[in-house]
Write a protein that holds these residues in place. Structure first.
Motif, mmCIF file in Angstrom:
data_model
loop_
_atom_site.group_PDB
_atom_site.id
_atom_site.type_symbol
_atom_site.label_atom_id
_atom_site.label_comp_id
_atom_site.label_asym_id
_atom_site.label_seq_id
_atom_site.Cartn_x
_atom_site.Cartn_y
_atom_site.Cartn_z
ATOM 1 N N HIS A 9 0.935 -1.141 -0.143
ATOM 2 C CA HIS A 9 0.063 0.031 -0.169
ATOM 3 C C HIS A 9 0.794 1.353 0.038
ATOM 4 O O HIS A 9 2.087 1.258 0.405
ATOM 5 C CB HIS A 9 -0.850 -0.055 1.052
ATOM 6 N N GLY A 10 0.270 2.382 -0.564
ATOM 7 C CA GLY A 10 0.861 3.529 -0.226
ATOM 8 C C GLY A 10 1.216 3.963 1.032
ATOM 9 O O GLY A 10 0.796 3.342 2.019
ATOM 10 N N LEU A 28 -4.665 6.289 3.855
ATOM 11 C CA LEU A 28 -3.668 6.612 3.026
ATOM 12 C C LEU A 28 -3.279 8.327 3.244
ATOM 13 O O LEU A 28 -4.363 8.952 3.791
ATOM 14 C CB LEU A 28 -3.731 6.385 1.729
ATOM 15 N N ARG A 33 -1.963 7.973 -1.687
ATOM 16 C CA ARG A 33 -2.718 7.823 -2.905
ATOM 17 C C ARG A 33 -2.036 8.115 -4.322
ATOM 18 O O ARG A 33 -2.206 7.599 -5.456
ATOM 19 C CB ARG A 33 -3.808 8.817 -2.770
ATOM 20 N N ALA A 36 -0.281 5.157 -5.095
ATOM 21 C CA ALA A 36 -1.156 4.234 -5.770
ATOM 22 C C ALA A 36 -1.516 4.345 -7.178
ATOM 23 O O ALA A 36 -1.426 3.491 -8.006
ATOM 24 C CB ALA A 36 -2.319 4.011 -4.941
ATOM 25 N N THR A 62 -5.637 1.635 -1.831
ATOM 26 C CA THR A 62 -4.598 1.256 -2.837
ATOM 27 C C THR A 62 -4.905 0.460 -4.086
ATOM 28 O O THR A 62 -4.958 0.666 -5.139
ATOM 29 C CB THR A 62 -3.290 0.755 -2.239
ATOM 30 N N THR A 181 6.981 1.136 -1.045
ATOM 31 C CA THR A 181 5.312 1.494 -1.014
ATOM 32 C C THR A 181 5.041 1.745 -2.581
ATOM 33 O O THR A 181 5.625 2.576 -3.288
ATOM 34 C CB THR A 181 4.813 2.591 -0.067
ATOM 35 N N GLY A 182 3.816 1.260 -2.958
ATOM 36 C CA GLY A 182 3.445 1.593 -4.304
ATOM 37 C C GLY A 182 4.049 1.136 -5.459
ATOM 38 O O GLY A 182 4.305 1.751 -6.536
#
Length: 202
Positions: A9-10, A28, A33, A36, A62, A181-182
């Motif tokens: 996840h972000g 988030l 976001r 994502a 996400t 992340t992401g």
């Protein structure tokens, strides 16, 4: 060849605040976001038959953003607590720097990075592995075996557990692995014997 994509996840609000998050259900951030959306853009051209995520909203949002980016918002989504982040027990909500001062940097490092030592009233990475992998073997692997493309949006430690299993990473070496992340990680899988043919970050 079926493909499995995993995405952490972000950035969450508690990532930003440098807190131990674990199973606390935080949102988030705007940056999360954006991460994502970036993951979704990197996955342009990919097709998924099903998606899996945890019961925590930062992973679910996400995933939702990614699926909207690739114009596949209506594929089946399975949510399960087996994919939740590792439970950090008494450390959840505490600032990481303050926790290091309170308990000592060495002790906090052991709690965070060791494989089988859990923080007070929490889970070790081994505990997380022991709930993630049976779920993967029962619910996700058979779908890959049947030729389905799968995306999983989850958390740093639940995905590190999965990486251990998929890539045969030892307990000693997994402590050095950090998942950004992401950033999607793509596994191309041999449909017949379920071995990994290739893996890469996008």
């Amino acid at each position: 060849m079926p493909e499995l994509v995993i995405v952490r996840h972000g950035q969450s609000q508690w990532n930003l605040e440098n807190r131990f998050t674990g199973e606390v259900d935080v949102d988030l951030t705007d940056k999360g976001r954006e991460e994502a959306h970036s993951a979704g853009k990197k996955l342009e051209g990919y097709h998924f038959d099903l998606a899996f995520t945890s019961e925590l909203k930062r992973a679910q949002e996400t995933l939702e953003i990614i699926l909207n980016e690739i114009k596949e918002p209506n594929i089946p989504i399975h949510k399960n607590k087996a994919l939740n982040e590792r439970n950090y027990g008494d450390l959840q909500g505490l600032n990481k720097a303050e926790t290091a001062i309170k308990f000592g940097e060495e002790q906090v490092h052991i709690w965070r990075r060791s494989y089988d030592i859990a923080p007070p009233n929490g889970e070790s990475l081994k505990d997380t592995y022991n709930r993630v992998i049976p779920y993967y073997q029962k619910e996700i692997a058979p779908l890959l075996h049947s030729g389905k493309n799968i995306i999983i949006a989850a958390h740093g430690n639940s995905l590190r557990s999965l990486m251990m299993y998929l890539e045969n990473i030892t307990a000693e070496n997994i402590v050095q692995v950090n998942i950004p992340t992401g950033v999607p990680r793509v596994y191309t899988i041999d449909k017949m014997n379920q071995t990994i043919i290739s893996t890469k970050y996008l």
